[in-house]
Design a protein around this motif. Structure first.
Motif, PDB file in Angstrom:
ATOM      1  N   LEU A  42      -8.654   5.800  21.584  1.00 38.49           N
ATOM      2  CA  LEU A  42      -7.862   6.754  20.802  1.00 38.49           C
ATOM      3  C   LEU A  42      -6.958   6.019  19.820  1.00 38.49           C
ATOM      4  CD1 LEU A  42      -6.971   9.652  20.279  1.00 38.49           C
ATOM      5  CD2 LEU A  42      -5.243   9.359  22.075  1.00 38.49           C
ATOM      6  N   ARG A  43      -6.317   4.936  20.288  1.00 40.45           N
ATOM      7  CA  ARG A  43      -5.462   4.144  19.406  1.00 40.45           C
ATOM      8  C   ARG A  43      -6.283   3.544  18.267  1.00 40.45           C
ATOM      9  NH1 ARG A  43      -3.408   0.694  22.982  1.00 40.45           N
ATOM     10  NH2 ARG A  43      -1.919   2.231  23.704  1.00 40.45           N
ATOM     11  N   GLU A  44      -7.470   3.034  18.592  1.00 43.10           N
ATOM     12  CA  GLU A  44      -8.354   2.457  17.571  1.00 43.10           C
ATOM     13  C   GLU A  44      -8.788   3.515  16.576  1.00 43.10           C
ATOM     14  OE1 GLU A  44     -12.785   0.481  17.374  1.00 43.10           O
ATOM     15  OE2 GLU A  44     -11.627   0.224  19.225  1.00 43.10           O
ATOM     16  N   GLU A  45      -9.161   4.694  17.098  1.00 40.19           N
ATOM     17  CA  GLU A  45      -9.569   5.789  16.205  1.00 40.19           C
ATOM     18  C   GLU A  45      -8.394   6.268  15.371  1.00 40.19           C
ATOM     19  OE1 GLU A  45     -12.573   6.949  15.587  1.00 40.19           O
ATOM     20  OE2 GLU A  45     -13.434   5.501  16.985  1.00 40.19           O
ATOM     21  N   SER A  46      -7.211   6.298  15.982  1.00 42.55           N
ATOM     22  CA  SER A  46      -6.008   6.696  15.250  1.00 42.55           C
ATOM     23  C   SER A  46      -5.704   5.694  14.142  1.00 42.55           C
ATOM     24  CB  SER A  46      -4.830   6.794  16.216  1.00 42.55           C
ATOM     25  OG  SER A  46      -3.654   7.105  15.518  1.00 42.55           O
ATOM     26  N   ASP A  47      -5.839   4.393  14.455  1.00 41.81           N
ATOM     27  CA  ASP A  47      -5.634   3.364  13.433  1.00 41.81           C
ATOM     28  C   ASP A  47      -6.666   3.484  12.322  1.00 41.81           C
ATOM     29  OD1 ASP A  47      -3.500   2.395  14.848  1.00 41.81           O
ATOM     30  OD2 ASP A  47      -4.581   0.685  15.725  1.00 41.81           O
ATOM     31  N   ASN A  48      -7.920   3.742  12.698  1.00 40.30           N
ATOM     32  CA  ASN A  48      -8.979   3.913  11.695  1.00 40.30           C
ATOM     33  C   ASN A  48      -8.699   5.126  10.825  1.00 40.30           C
ATOM     34  OD1 ASN A  48     -10.341   1.664  12.601  1.00 40.30           O
ATOM     35  ND2 ASN A  48     -11.811   2.802  13.860  1.00 40.30           N
ATOM     36  N   ALA A  49      -8.248   6.225  11.472  1.00 43.72           N
ATOM     37  CA  ALA A  49      -7.924   7.434  10.705  1.00 43.72           C
ATOM     38  C   ALA A  49      -6.747   7.178   9.774  1.00 43.72           C
ATOM     39  CB  ALA A  49      -7.618   8.594  11.651  1.00 43.72           C
ATOM     40  N   SER A  50      -5.755   6.425  10.264  1.00 42.49           N
ATOM     41  CA  SER A  50      -4.594   6.093   9.431  1.00 42.49           C
ATOM     42  C   SER A  50      -5.008   5.224   8.244  1.00 42.49           C
ATOM     43  CB  SER A  50      -3.556   5.367  10.281  1.00 42.49           C
ATOM     44  OG  SER A  50      -2.476   4.945   9.488  1.00 42.49           O
ATOM     45  N   GLN A  51      -5.889   4.245   8.514  1.00 39.48           N
ATOM     46  CA  GLN A  51      -6.382   3.396   7.422  1.00 39.48           C
ATOM     47  C   GLN A  51      -7.198   4.207   6.428  1.00 39.48           C
ATOM     48  OE1 GLN A  51      -8.507   0.254   9.389  1.00 39.48           O
ATOM     49  NE2 GLN A  51      -6.635  -0.844   9.998  1.00 39.48           N
ATOM     50  N   ALA A  52      -8.021   5.129   6.951  1.00 34.52           N
ATOM     51  CA  ALA A  52      -8.827   5.974   6.060  1.00 34.52           C
ATOM     52  C   ALA A  52      -7.928   6.876   5.222  1.00 34.52           C
ATOM     53  CB  ALA A  52      -9.815   6.798   6.873  1.00 34.52           C
ATOM     54  N   THR A  53      -6.863   7.419   5.851  1.00 35.96           N
ATOM     55  CA  THR A  53      -5.922   8.263   5.109  1.00 35.96           C
ATOM     56  C   THR A  53      -5.207   7.448   4.040  1.00 35.96           C
ATOM     57  OG1 THR A  53      -5.602   9.645   7.068  1.00 35.96           O
ATOM     58  CG2 THR A  53      -3.924   9.789   5.360  1.00 35.96           C
ATOM     59  N   THR A  54      -4.775   6.237   4.401  1.00 33.64           N
ATOM     60  CA  THR A  54      -4.123   5.359   3.421  1.00 33.64           C
ATOM     61  C   THR A  54      -5.074   5.019   2.282  1.00 33.64           C
ATOM     62  OG1 THR A  54      -2.760   4.417   5.173  1.00 33.64           O
ATOM     63  CG2 THR A  54      -2.921   3.160   3.132  1.00 33.64           C
ATOM     64  N   ALA A  55      -6.320   4.694   2.622  1.00 32.21           N
ATOM     65  CA  ALA A  55      -7.313   4.373   1.592  1.00 32.21           C
ATOM     66  C   ALA A  55      -7.566   5.583   0.703  1.00 32.21           C
ATOM     67  CB  ALA A  55      -8.615   3.905   2.231  1.00 32.21           C
ATOM     68  N   LEU A  56      -7.636   6.788   1.320  1.00 32.87           N
ATOM     69  CA  LEU A  56      -7.839   8.007   0.533  1.00 32.87           C
ATOM     70  C   LEU A  56      -6.655   8.246  -0.393  1.00 32.87           C
ATOM     71  CD1 LEU A  56      -9.442  10.574  -0.113  1.00 32.87           C
ATOM     72  CD2 LEU A  56      -8.250  11.680   1.793  1.00 32.87           C
ATOM     73  N   ASN A  57      -5.434   8.102   0.138  1.00 33.59           N
ATOM     74  CA  ASN A  57      -4.242   8.297  -0.695  1.00 33.59           C
ATOM     75  C   ASN A  57      -4.195   7.272  -1.826  1.00 33.59           C
ATOM     76  OD1 ASN A  57      -3.339  10.492   0.754  1.00 33.59           O
ATOM     77  ND2 ASN A  57      -2.077   9.258   2.135  1.00 33.59           N
ATOM     78  N   ASN A  58      -4.566   6.027  -1.526  1.00 33.29           N
ATOM     79  CA  ASN A  58      -4.616   4.998  -2.575  1.00 33.29           C
ATOM     80  C   ASN A  58      -5.667   5.336  -3.626  1.00 33.29           C
ATOM     81  OD1 ASN A  58      -2.611   3.519  -1.376  1.00 33.29           O
ATOM     82  ND2 ASN A  58      -3.992   2.117  -0.334  1.00 33.29           N
ATOM     83  N   ALA A  59      -6.831   5.815  -3.165  1.00 35.58           N
ATOM     84  CA  ALA A  59      -7.888   6.187  -4.107  1.00 35.58           C
ATOM     85  C   ALA A  59      -7.447   7.361  -4.978  1.00 35.58           C
ATOM     86  CB  ALA A  59      -9.173   6.536  -3.353  1.00 35.58           C
ATOM     87  N   LEU A  60      -6.786   8.362  -4.368  1.00 43.73           N
ATOM     88  CA  LEU A  60      -6.295   9.501  -5.151  1.00 43.73           C
ATOM     89  C   LEU A  60      -5.219   9.060  -6.140  1.00 43.73           C
ATOM     90  CD1 LEU A  60      -6.127  12.269  -2.394  1.00 43.73           C
ATOM     91  CD2 LEU A  60      -7.769  12.086  -4.270  1.00 43.73           C
ATOM     92  N   SER A  61      -4.347   8.146  -5.709  1.00 40.79           N
ATOM     93  CA  SER A  61      -3.323   7.614  -6.608  1.00 40.79           C
ATOM     94  C   SER A  61      -3.965   6.837  -7.755  1.00 40.79           C
ATOM     95  CB  SER A  61      -2.371   6.712  -5.823  1.00 40.79           C
ATOM     96  OG  SER A  61      -1.443   6.108  -6.677  1.00 40.79           O
ATOM     97  N   ASP A  62      -5.010   6.038  -7.416  1.00 44.56           N
ATOM     98  CA  ASP A  62      -5.735   5.295  -8.464  1.00 44.56           C
ATOM     99  C   ASP A  62      -6.400   6.241  -9.447  1.00 44.56           C
ATOM    100  OD1 ASP A  62      -4.948   2.960  -7.287  1.00 44.56           O
ATOM    101  OD2 ASP A  62      -6.886   2.529  -6.331  1.00 44.56           O
TER     102      ASP A  62
END
Length: 199
Positions: A42-62
């Motif tokens: 769950l922690r690993e999936e949560s970290d992956n989801a957090s990284q994916a959300t950060t990457a998505l937010n960065n992509a949207l910002s870009d």
């Protein structure tokens, strides 16, 4: 006293209690192991989801930065040719409209970088041509200024020469008039003297 070689209720209870304790310990161990594995997952999936959300937010910002840099504020990017009111559609229309014959690599599939490089090359060529024409214009203006100065000097010389000639002519006319007046005076004297002689 009887020998206790036969199992009694206490033995059965003890065996049951030991077995129950072993089974309960085993179940607790396996449950804890599964719990920690699930928690780690769950922690690993949560970290992956957090990284994916950060990457998505960065992509949207870009994407927003890119839209701002390009100057188009449509909601749709229009990747894949979708949408008339999209960034891609507006960009392709502007490249073909403003780039005209400088659209690169071709009007059907223009790129911003290629078109800007082509426009820059055309602008540099136009600036070079303007510089050449300005050099020619400056040379022509210099020659015109020299010719104008030369003609002004010549006109001044002619005006001075004309004034001198007019002064000389006036002096000549004055001298001639004086000479004629003197000759007339002499003629009149001779005439009077002739008339007196005739009388």
């Amino acid at each position: 006293m009887a020998s206790s070689s036969k199992p009694t209720g206490v033995h059965f209870a003890l065996i049951f209690f030991v077995m129950a304790t072993l089974i309960l310990g085993l179940v607790t161990y396996l449950t804890a192991k599964e719990y920690y594995a699930a928690t780690g997952k769950l922690r690993e999936e949560s970290d992956n989801a957090s990284q994916a959300t950060t990457a998505l937010n960065n992509a949207l910002s870009d994407i927003e930065s890119l839209k701002n840099g390009l100057g188009y504020q449509f909601d749709s990017v229009g990747a894949g040719g979708a949408g008339e009111n999209s960034v891609m559609s507006a960009m392709l229309n502007d490249l073909n409209s403003y780039g005209r014959e400088e659209v690169a690599p071709n009007p059907q599939n223009p790129t911003v970088a290629g078109t800007l490089q082509s426009l820059r090359a055309a602008l540099d060529a136009a600036n070079q041509q303007i510089a050449t024409l300005q050099t020619g214009l400056q040379s022509t203006e210099d020659r015109l200024a020299q010719e104008t100065t030369m003609h002004r000097d010549r006109a001044q010389q002619l005006a001075t020469s004309q004034q001198d000639s007019e002064s000389q002519l006036q002096k000549l006319v004055t001298d001639r008039d004086e000479l004629l007046a003197q000759k007339d005076s002499e003629i009149n004297k001779w005439r009077e003297a002739f008339q007196n002689e005739q009388v």
